[in-house]
Design an enzyme around this catalytic site. Structure first.
Site, short mmCIF file in Angstrom:
data_model
loop_
_atom_site.label_atom_id
_atom_site.label_comp_id
_atom_site.label_asym_id
_atom_site.label_seq_id
_atom_site.Cartn_x
_atom_site.Cartn_y
_atom_site.Cartn_z
N ARG A 1 -36.39 -59.47 -20.15
CA ARG A 1 -35.89 -58.12 -19.86
C ARG A 1 -34.64 -58.14 -18.97
NH1 ARG A 1 -39.35 -53.71 -20.53
NH2 ARG A 1 -40.95 -54.23 -22.02
N ARG B 1 -32.58 -51.45 -17.05
CA ARG B 1 -32.24 -50.47 -16.02
C ARG B 1 -31.84 -51.05 -14.68
NH1 ARG B 1 -37.54 -47.37 -16.84
NH2 ARG B 1 -38.01 -49.49 -17.52
N ARG C 1 -26.21 -46.61 -21.92
CA ARG C 1 -27.33 -46.00 -22.63
C ARG C 1 -27.41 -44.49 -22.43
NH1 ARG C 1 -32.42 -47.59 -23.20
NH2 ARG C 1 -32.54 -45.40 -23.70
N TYR D 1 -50.49 -51.17 -29.30
CA TYR D 1 -49.79 -49.87 -29.21
C TYR D 1 -50.17 -48.97 -30.39
CZ TYR D 1 -46.93 -51.81 -25.48
OH TYR D 1 -46.52 -52.35 -24.31
O1 1CP Z 1 -33.41 -58.13 -22.02
C1 1CP Z 1 -33.95 -57.22 -22.64
O2 1CP Z 1 -34.18 -56.11 -22.17
C2 1CP Z 1 -34.29 -57.52 -24.07
C3 1CP Z 1 -34.84 -56.42 -24.81
C4 1CP Z 1 -36.32 -56.09 -24.76
C5 1CP Z 1 -37.43 -56.90 -24.97
C6 1CP Z 1 -37.46 -58.42 -25.10
C7 1CP Z 1 -36.80 -54.75 -24.63
C8 1CP Z 1 -35.98 -53.56 -24.39
N1 1CP Z 1 -38.15 -54.76 -24.87
C9 1CP Z 1 -38.56 -56.06 -25.05
C10 1CP Z 1 -39.89 -56.54 -25.39
C11 1CP Z 1 -41.06 -55.69 -25.11
N2 1CP Z 1 -41.21 -54.34 -25.22
C12 1CP Z 1 -42.31 -56.24 -24.72
C13 1CP Z 1 -42.57 -57.70 -24.57
C14 1CP Z 1 -42.04 -58.22 -23.28
C15 1CP Z 1 -42.77 -57.76 -22.05
O3 1CP Z 1 -43.98 -58.03 -21.95
O4 1CP Z 1 -42.11 -57.18 -21.19
C16 1CP Z 1 -43.21 -55.18 -24.55
C17 1CP Z 1 -44.66 -55.26 -24.13
C18 1CP Z 1 -42.51 -53.98 -24.87
C19 1CP Z 1 -43.05 -52.64 -24.88
C20 1CP Z 1 -42.27 -51.75 -24.00
N3 1CP Z 1 -41.04 -51.26 -24.35
C21 1CP Z 1 -42.59 -51.28 -22.71
C22 1CP Z 1 -43.85 -51.61 -21.93
C23 1CP Z 1 -44.79 -50.44 -21.85
C24 1CP Z 1 -46.18 -50.85 -21.47
O5 1CP Z 1 -47.03 -50.99 -22.38
O6 1CP Z 1 -46.46 -51.01 -20.28
C25 1CP Z 1 -41.53 -50.47 -22.29
C26 1CP Z 1 -41.39 -49.70 -21.00
C27 1CP Z 1 -40.55 -50.49 -23.33
C28 1CP Z 1 -39.22 -49.82 -23.35
C29 1CP Z 1 -38.07 -50.73 -23.25
N4 1CP Z 1 -37.83 -51.80 -24.10
C30 1CP Z 1 -36.63 -52.41 -23.74
C31 1CP Z 1 -36.11 -51.68 -22.62
C32 1CP Z 1 -34.80 -51.97 -21.93
C33 1CP Z 1 -37.02 -50.65 -22.33
C34 1CP Z 1 -36.92 -49.63 -21.20
C35 1CP Z 1 -36.59 -48.29 -21.72
C36 1CP Z 1 -35.17 -47.88 -21.63
O7 1CP Z 1 -34.31 -48.51 -21.01
O8 1CP Z 1 -34.92 -46.79 -22.19
#
Ligand code: 1CP
Length: 348
Positions: free
Chosen positions: A30, A34, A43, A154
């Site tokens: 990640r 943010r 974004r 999910y």
């Molecule tokens: O560097 C990066 O940000 C790469 C992009 C990336 C990756 C690898 C995003 C963007 N999401 C993910 C993978 C992801 N998404 C995982 C696996 C990794 C991990 O365990 O962290 C999981 C579980 C998700 C699901 C997800 N998407 C969540 C978790 C919610 C929960 O169940 O607790 C969240 C908050 C998101 C949204 C999301 N995905 C990515 C971003 C930057 C965001 C934040 C939202 C935004 O900025 O609008």
């Protein structure tokens, strides 16, 4: 596919193949997000899943942390639920919540709504990966997908969950329905990973972030065959295949045996102990506790040293956090860790 020498001999790819690069490679799960003001600016007003469909934005968001931190790898900007949306499934990412599914899957009709993903469903992904690979030069691009269990959680729960009660109820109460769902999700992961590798990604990471909620017995019976199917299908590409989940200390051996070339480790198990648990020694990735990012450099430095020393017991070590960068992390701290790891003496 023959890689240009600078990419082929990059620290990340050498470590992922179990060789000793001149410095320990580092990147952060990640790393785009943010924590970066430039991310928030780019974004502004664009939803998460909409962002994933705009190649120019995906390229910019993927490159931002590479520019800012000088990390040894880029990770493709997307989300684990994105391919489902591309395949026509009604899912959205709610700010502050995470992936939310309008009509959760509870029966065979629900499973039938998970359609196969074809390369044409995600043509913007191909375009973004191609552009990124040409801009990144010698820096590897990691493609990724969500593993069947984590994505299923999910879809079945309808959103983020702490106990996965409905998912576990489906596994144990209707195993054939569960296996049908997980099998379709394995195909979705295979399709999305193949698209990224075909377009030039030089490694892949399969995120089974929430697998740690399962007992080894349940993991082996209900999850491992489906993740193994994904790894098997990707074998033909000869790119390192990384597997990661949180709280998976009891599952490390099984997750490795599912077909990973590199195993991600959170912060709960030291890397030398993790290597022992793998059975067959393999390169490892991790494992700084993300909470340490807020503890000040005096506390971070000895932890980084410890992780580098323990990582030396593995055939290869890729430095990373034990989970994703928290949204309120200080980018300067991540940059300092990057430089520190890259200039640290590699323990023999
Ligand atoms: O560097 C990066 O940000 C790469 C992009 C990336 C990756 C690898 C995003 C963007 N999401 C993910 C993978 C992801 N998404 C995982 C696996 C990794 C991990 O365990 O962290 C999981 C579980 C998700 C699901 C997800 N998407 C969540 C978790 C919610 C929960 O169940 O607790 C969240 C908050 C998101 C949204 C999301 N995905 C990515 C971003 C930057 C965001 C934040 C939202 C935004 O900025 O609008």
């Amino acid at each position: 596919m023959t890689l240009p020498p600078s990419l082929d001999r990059s620290a990340y790819l050498l470590a992922a193949r179990g060789e000793r690069p001149p410095h320990t490679p580092v990147w952060f799960m990640r790393q785009a997000g943010r924590a970066l003001p430039e991310y928030r600016a780019a974004r502004e007003g664009i939803s998460m899943l909409e962002s994933c469909m705009r190649p120019d934005l995906v390229v910019e968001l993927t490159l931002q942390p590479v520019r800012r931190y000088g990390v040894d790898a880029a990770i493709f900007f997307s989300d684990i639920v994105f391919p489902l949306q591309a395949a026509g499934f009604d899912v959205e990412i709610k700010p502050g919540v995470g992936p939310v599914v309008a009509e959760p899957i509870r029966d065979a009709a629900g499973v039938a709504r998970v359609r196969p993903v074809t390369p044409s469903d995600v043509s913007f992904t191909t375009e973004a990966v191609r552009q990124l690979v040409s801009e990144l030069g010698g820096t590897p691009l990691i493609g990724f997908a969500g593993a069947p269990f984590t994505v299923a959680s999910y879809l079945v729960e309808g959103g983020p969950s702490k106990d996965f009660a409905k998912t576990k109820a489906m596994m144990h109460g209707d195993p054939s329905l569960w296996h049908a769902l997980a099998d379709r999700l394995a195909d979705v992961a295979i399709a999305f990973l193949s698209v990224q590798v075909e377009a030039g990604a030089s490694a892949i990471q399969l995120f089974d972030s929430w697998a740690g909620g399962l007992s080894p017995r349940d993991y082996e019976r209900f999850v491992m065959p489906h993740s193994a199917k994904v790894f098997d299908a990707l074998k033909q590409y000869d790119v390192p295949r990384v597997h990661f989940g949180v709280n998976t200390g009891e599952l490390l051996g099984l997750m490795s045996a599912a077909g990973a070339d590199v195993v991600g480790v959170d912060w709960r198990v030291p890397l030398d102990e993790a290597v022992r648990r793998l059975g067959t020694p393999k390169p490892v990735q991790g494992n700084l506790d993300p909470a340490l990012l807020f503890a000040g450099w005096e506390a971070i430095e000895p932890e980084v040293d410890r992780i580098l020393a323990e990582g030396a017991s593995a055939p290869g070590h890729i430095f990373n956090l034990g989970h994703g960068v928290p949204p309120n992390a200080d980018p300067d701290v991540l940059q300092r860790i990057t430089k520190y790891v890259q200039s640290a003496h590699v323990p023999a």
